[in-house]
Write a protein that holds these residues in place. Sequence first.
Motif, PDB file in Angstrom:
ATOM      1  N   LEU A  25       0.825  -1.202   0.000  1.00  0.00           N
ATOM      2  CA  LEU A  25       0.000   0.000   0.000  1.00  0.00           C
ATOM      3  C   LEU A  25       0.862   1.256   0.000  1.00  0.00           C
ATOM      4  N   ARG A  26       2.076   1.160   0.573  1.00  0.00           N
ATOM      5  CA  ARG A  26       2.945   2.333   0.703  1.00  0.00           C
ATOM      6  C   ARG A  26       3.838   2.458  -0.530  1.00  0.00           C
ATOM      7  N   ALA A  27       3.901   3.653  -1.082  1.00  0.00           N
ATOM      8  CA  ALA A  27       4.743   3.891  -2.251  1.00  0.00           C
ATOM      9  C   ALA A  27       6.221   3.843  -1.872  1.00  0.00           C
ATOM     10  N   ASP A  28       7.064   3.640  -2.868  1.00  0.00           N
ATOM     11  CA  ASP A  28       8.508   3.608  -2.653  1.00  0.00           C
ATOM     12  C   ASP A  28       9.023   5.039  -2.480  1.00  0.00           C
ATOM     13  N   PRO A  29       9.556   5.390  -1.309  1.00  0.00           N
ATOM     14  CA  PRO A  29      10.064   6.755  -1.098  1.00  0.00           C
ATOM     15  C   PRO A  29      11.232   7.103  -2.016  1.00  0.00           C
ATOM     16  N   LEU A  30      11.906   6.080  -2.554  1.00  0.00           N
ATOM     17  CA  LEU A  30      13.060   6.309  -3.420  1.00  0.00           C
ATOM     18  C   LEU A  30      12.736   6.081  -4.890  1.00  0.00           C
ATOM     19  N   ASP A  31      11.467   6.018  -5.237  1.00  0.00           N
ATOM     20  CA  ASP A  31      11.058   5.741  -6.615  1.00  0.00           C
ATOM     21  C   ASP A  31      11.774   6.675  -7.588  1.00  0.00           C
ATOM     22  N   ALA A 212      17.736 -13.471  -9.228  1.00  0.00           N
ATOM     23  CA  ALA A 212      16.770 -13.972  -8.234  1.00  0.00           C
ATOM     24  C   ALA A 212      15.332 -13.594  -8.567  1.00  0.00           C
ATOM     25  N   LEU A 213      15.129 -12.664  -9.477  1.00  0.00           N
ATOM     26  CA  LEU A 213      13.779 -12.199  -9.768  1.00  0.00           C
ATOM     27  C   LEU A 213      12.917 -13.327 -10.328  1.00  0.00           C
ATOM     28  N   GLY A 214      11.675 -13.351  -9.886  1.00  0.00           N
ATOM     29  CA  GLY A 214      10.763 -14.412 -10.280  1.00  0.00           C
ATOM     30  C   GLY A 214      10.680 -15.542  -9.279  1.00  0.00           C
ATOM     31  N   LYS A 215      11.582 -15.545  -8.293  1.00  0.00           N
ATOM     32  CA  LYS A 215      11.564 -16.587  -7.266  1.00  0.00           C
ATOM     33  C   LYS A 215      10.580 -16.210  -6.160  1.00  0.00           C
ATOM     34  N   PRO A 216       9.969 -17.208  -5.538  1.00  0.00           N
ATOM     35  CA  PRO A 216       8.935 -16.923  -4.532  1.00  0.00           C
ATOM     36  C   PRO A 216       9.404 -16.048  -3.383  1.00  0.00           C
ATOM     37  N   TRP A 217      10.645 -16.222  -2.944  1.00  0.00           N
ATOM     38  CA  TRP A 217      11.087 -15.440  -1.795  1.00  0.00           C
ATOM     39  C   TRP A 217      11.153 -13.951  -2.124  1.00  0.00           C
ATOM     40  N   VAL A 218      11.469 -13.616  -3.397  1.00  0.00           N
ATOM     41  CA  VAL A 218      11.498 -12.206  -3.792  1.00  0.00           C
ATOM     42  C   VAL A 218      10.079 -11.639  -3.830  1.00  0.00           C
ATOM     43  N   ALA A 219       9.151 -12.411  -4.395  1.00  0.00           N
ATOM     44  CA  ALA A 219       7.757 -11.961  -4.451  1.00  0.00           C
ATOM     45  C   ALA A 219       7.198 -11.735  -3.051  1.00  0.00           C
ATOM     46  N   LYS A 220       7.532 -12.616  -2.125  1.00  0.00           N
ATOM     47  CA  LYS A 220       7.068 -12.476  -0.744  1.00  0.00           C
ATOM     48  C   LYS A 220       7.672 -11.241  -0.093  1.00  0.00           C
ATOM     49  N   LEU A 221       8.959 -11.024  -0.330  1.00  0.00           N
ATOM     50  CA  LEU A 221       9.637  -9.860   0.244  1.00  0.00           C
ATOM     51  C   LEU A 221       9.083  -8.568  -0.346  1.00  0.00           C
ATOM     52  N   ARG A 222       8.707  -8.600  -1.602  1.00  0.00           N
ATOM     53  CA  ARG A 222       8.215  -7.397  -2.275  1.00  0.00           C
ATOM     54  C   ARG A 222       6.890  -6.920  -1.709  1.00  0.00           C
ATOM     55  N   LYS A 223       6.147  -7.798  -1.071  1.00  0.00           N
ATOM     56  CA  LYS A 223       4.902  -7.386  -0.430  1.00  0.00           C
ATOM     57  C   LYS A 223       5.165  -6.546   0.821  1.00  0.00           C
ATOM     58  N   ARG A 224       6.404  -6.662   1.359  1.00  0.00           N
ATOM     59  CA  ARG A 224       6.757  -5.937   2.571  1.00  0.00           C
ATOM     60  C   ARG A 224       7.532  -4.657   2.304  1.00  0.00           C
ATOM     61  N   MET A 225       8.267  -4.604   1.187  1.00  0.00           N
ATOM     62  CA  MET A 225       9.163  -3.481   0.940  1.00  0.00           C
ATOM     63  C   MET A 225       9.450  -3.360  -0.548  1.00  0.00           C
TER      64      MET A 225
END
Length: 256
Positions: A25-31, A212-225
């Motif tokens: 929900l939060r945008a990337d401050p460094l976008d 590493a992109l496309g791996k489940p652990w990255v997708a899971k981490l991306r939901k947090r940050m």
Amino acid sequence: MPAAPSACRSFRSASRSKWMRSSRLRADPLDPGRQGFAHRGLHRWPEIPENTLTAFAAALELGAGIECDLRLTADHRIAVYHDADGKRLSGRDDRLIDCTSADLSQWDVAGKPVPLIEQLLWLVDGRVPLLLEAKVEGSELWNMLAALRHAVANYRGRFGIMSFDPRVSRWLKTNEPGWQRGLVIQDALPPMKRWAALRLADPTFASVQVAALGKPWVAKLRKRMPIHSWTSRTRDDADKVRAFADAAIWEADGRP
């Protein structure tokens, strides 16, 4: 390594649609916007050497964010330089940690000087976001962090400090909790070490290797940050970053 043809087609399909974002929900401050982050500035050897003011000026002209590397000098200044020594770029055997900032003023990187972080900040002046990667070795850590904290304390532009060393992010969480702090993660890092590093670092963003992109652990981490991905060097890399990350750290043909 290039993606398999079927995977590449799916990445290109995603690239033709709206820029993909995570469910955060939060945008990337460094976008950095659609231009991403220029890796070590917008460089091209030998005309525009990496991590030089010329490379950073070229990135600014493009409107790209800037990713760069930081190293501690013997007199506790922060130099913008990737390698631990001068062999590759300057033809010198000296280790940077053994050189003062005055010594570095004599180094020649394809005709360009090694900048200090103050020069980088003066040049950018808040126009684009910065990803500052702290390169630390052993006992340098605490002196590096103290020097870096002092150098950026009055900078009013957007910046994030990141490192492979999770202690950097942990120190920032304790001492500068309002700053953006990142963990740099290699694809080859074993899962338990990755988990431990993330737990210690508690970063606000992650910088993940393209492989590493496309791996489940990255997708899971991306939901947090936010996920920024390095180093995008080909069109296939750029498509992969577009599908599975929030911003590219790129060079050569990996431009978003």
